[in-house]
Design a protein around this motif. Structure first.
Motif, short mmCIF file in Angstrom:
data_model
loop_
_atom_site.label_atom_id
_atom_site.label_comp_id
_atom_site.label_asym_id
_atom_site.label_seq_id
_atom_site.Cartn_x
_atom_site.Cartn_y
_atom_site.Cartn_z
N ASN A 95 -7.62 37.78 15.73
CA ASN A 95 -8.97 38.20 16.10
C ASN A 95 -8.86 39.52 16.86
OD1 ASN A 95 -11.49 38.58 17.41
ND2 ASN A 95 -11.95 36.41 17.19
N LEU A 96 -9.37 40.58 16.28
CA LEU A 96 -9.19 41.90 16.88
C LEU A 96 -10.01 42.09 18.15
CD1 LEU A 96 -8.88 44.26 13.80
CD2 LEU A 96 -7.14 42.95 15.01
N GLN A 97 -10.97 41.19 18.40
CA GLN A 97 -11.69 41.25 19.67
C GLN A 97 -10.79 40.91 20.84
OE1 GLN A 97 -15.16 38.70 19.23
NE2 GLN A 97 -16.47 40.49 18.94
N ALA A 98 -9.67 40.24 20.56
CA ALA A 98 -8.76 39.83 21.62
C ALA A 98 -7.79 40.94 22.01
CB ALA A 98 -7.97 38.60 21.18
N SER A 99 -7.85 42.08 21.34
CA SER A 99 -6.88 43.13 21.61
C SER A 99 -7.06 43.76 22.99
CB SER A 99 -6.95 44.20 20.52
OG SER A 99 -8.27 44.72 20.42
N GLY A 100 -8.28 43.89 23.44
CA GLY A 100 -8.51 44.42 24.79
C GLY A 100 -8.52 45.94 24.85
N GLY A 101 -9.10 46.47 25.94
CA GLY A 101 -9.29 47.91 26.08
C GLY A 101 -8.02 48.71 26.14
N ARG A 102 -7.02 48.27 26.91
CA ARG A 102 -5.79 49.04 27.06
C ARG A 102 -5.05 49.15 25.73
NH1 ARG A 102 -1.89 47.44 31.92
NH2 ARG A 102 -3.82 48.05 33.00
N VAL A 103 -5.04 48.07 24.96
CA VAL A 103 -4.38 48.08 23.66
C VAL A 103 -5.03 49.10 22.73
CG1 VAL A 103 -4.10 46.71 21.55
CG2 VAL A 103 -3.49 45.73 23.76
N TYR A 115 1.63 48.41 18.09
CA TYR A 115 2.67 47.65 18.78
C TYR A 115 2.16 46.25 19.11
CZ TYR A 115 6.65 46.82 21.90
OH TYR A 115 7.79 46.32 22.49
N TRP A 116 0.93 46.18 19.65
CA TRP A 116 0.31 44.87 19.93
C TRP A 116 0.13 44.07 18.65
CZ3 TRP A 116 -4.38 43.18 17.94
CH2 TRP A 116 -4.87 41.97 18.47
N PHE A 117 -0.32 44.72 17.59
CA PHE A 117 -0.56 44.10 16.30
C PHE A 117 0.72 43.43 15.78
CE2 PHE A 117 -0.59 44.80 11.60
CZ PHE A 117 -1.67 44.01 11.26
N ALA A 137 3.44 42.72 17.56
CA ALA A 137 3.94 41.73 18.53
C ALA A 137 3.21 40.40 18.38
CB ALA A 137 3.77 42.26 19.95
N ARG A 138 1.88 40.44 18.18
CA ARG A 138 1.11 39.20 18.04
C ARG A 138 1.48 38.45 16.76
NH1 ARG A 138 0.21 36.48 21.42
NH2 ARG A 138 -1.54 35.41 20.42
N ILE A 139 1.67 39.19 15.68
CA ILE A 139 2.05 38.54 14.42
C ILE A 139 3.44 37.94 14.52
CG2 ILE A 139 2.52 38.95 11.97
CD1 ILE A 139 0.32 41.13 12.09
N THR A 140 4.36 38.65 15.16
CA THR A 140 5.71 38.12 15.37
C THR A 140 5.66 36.82 16.15
OG1 THR A 140 6.58 40.39 15.44
CG2 THR A 140 7.99 38.64 16.29
N ARG A 141 4.86 36.81 17.20
CA ARG A 141 4.74 35.61 18.04
C ARG A 141 4.15 34.45 17.26
NH1 ARG A 141 4.17 34.99 23.67
NH2 ARG A 141 4.22 32.76 24.14
N LYS A 142 3.12 34.72 16.49
CA LYS A 142 2.46 33.65 15.73
C LYS A 142 3.36 33.10 14.61
CE LYS A 142 -2.33 34.96 16.70
NZ LYS A 142 -2.90 33.64 17.00
N LEU A 143 4.28 33.92 14.13
CA LEU A 143 5.23 33.45 13.13
C LEU A 143 6.45 32.78 13.77
CD1 LEU A 143 5.20 36.43 10.61
CD2 LEU A 143 4.31 34.12 10.21
N ASN A 144 6.48 32.79 15.11
CA ASN A 144 7.57 32.18 15.87
C ASN A 144 8.92 32.82 15.51
OD1 ASN A 144 8.48 30.37 17.84
ND2 ASN A 144 9.01 28.81 16.32
#
Length: 219
Positions: A61-69, A78-80, A82-89
């Protein structure tokens, strides 16, 4: 609404079209509808279909990216990743790829091609929800949407990219100046969710155990 909910109202043939499309190599689906019109409920059902077909699925959900990102393209990508890597474990290897003079799009592409897509043995379905958030950040949106289009085109010739399927949901028309050859909004399968018909509303009201007049149903 949850998968087992009796209140989900199908809009044939939309569901079947999505189910048939998402299992194809390099698929791209664009779902557009105003807020609270059922995009997330439809997405949940397509997601379940892909998991049953043996795919890995990541919902972002791109609303969760936040202002700094969203301060610049590099931090967003980088955030994009990192989040996918985490969700794929998977182990985070961004520091290995986020070096050198290349731009953020190239780093992100290499990270997907040489790490993420190589590390999983099944197709990856990437769900990008609420991409409207990026419309407020045009410089990021222009490069990121162009990146999605480039990946989709790459899937036509590169087997590794055929393992990536993309679903985009948004509430508004995208009015960002994009070259027609760089836009993901003129390729793939477009899904415009229509309002429920009178008979569907009446059926839904009945499922809720309510008694409404025809005038109330029409309203």
């Amino acid at each position: 609404v949850p998968l087992d909910s009796e209140f989900y109202n199908e809009r044939p043939p939309i569901e079947e079209r999505c189910y048939e499309t998402i299992i194809k190599r390099g698929a791209l689906i664009r779902i557009k509808a105003p807020r609270q019109m059922g995009k997330s409920s439809l997405m949940l059902r397509i997601l379940n279909q892909t998991v049953e077909q043996g795919c890995r699925a990541v919902l972002l959900n791109l609303q969760a990216s936040g202002g700094r990102v969203l301060s610049n393209l590099d931090s967003f990508l980088y955030w994009f990743c990192a989040r996918i890597t985490r969700k794929l474990n998977l182990p985070n290897k961004l520091d290995e790829y986020w070096q050198g003079p290349m731009g953020g799009n190239d780093k992100c592409t290499d990270y997907f091609e040489y790490y993420l897509l190589e590390s999983i043995s099944s197709p990856l379905v990437l769900w990008l929800d609420e991409v409207d958030e990026l419309i407020l950040h045009r410089e990021i949106a222009r490069d990121f949407f162009g990146l999605l289009r480039a990946w989709h085109e790459e899937s036509k010739i590169n087997p590794i990219w055929q393992n990536l399927r993309i679903v985009i949901t948004h509430s508004k028309d995208v009015y960002i100046p994009l070259n027609s050859n760089q836009s993901p909004f003129n390729v793939g399968v477009p899904i415009d969710l229509p309002p429920l018909a009178h008979t569907q509303v009446a059926d839904l009201i009945q499922r809720h155990g309510l008694e409404w007049s025809d005038a109330e149903v029409e309203q």
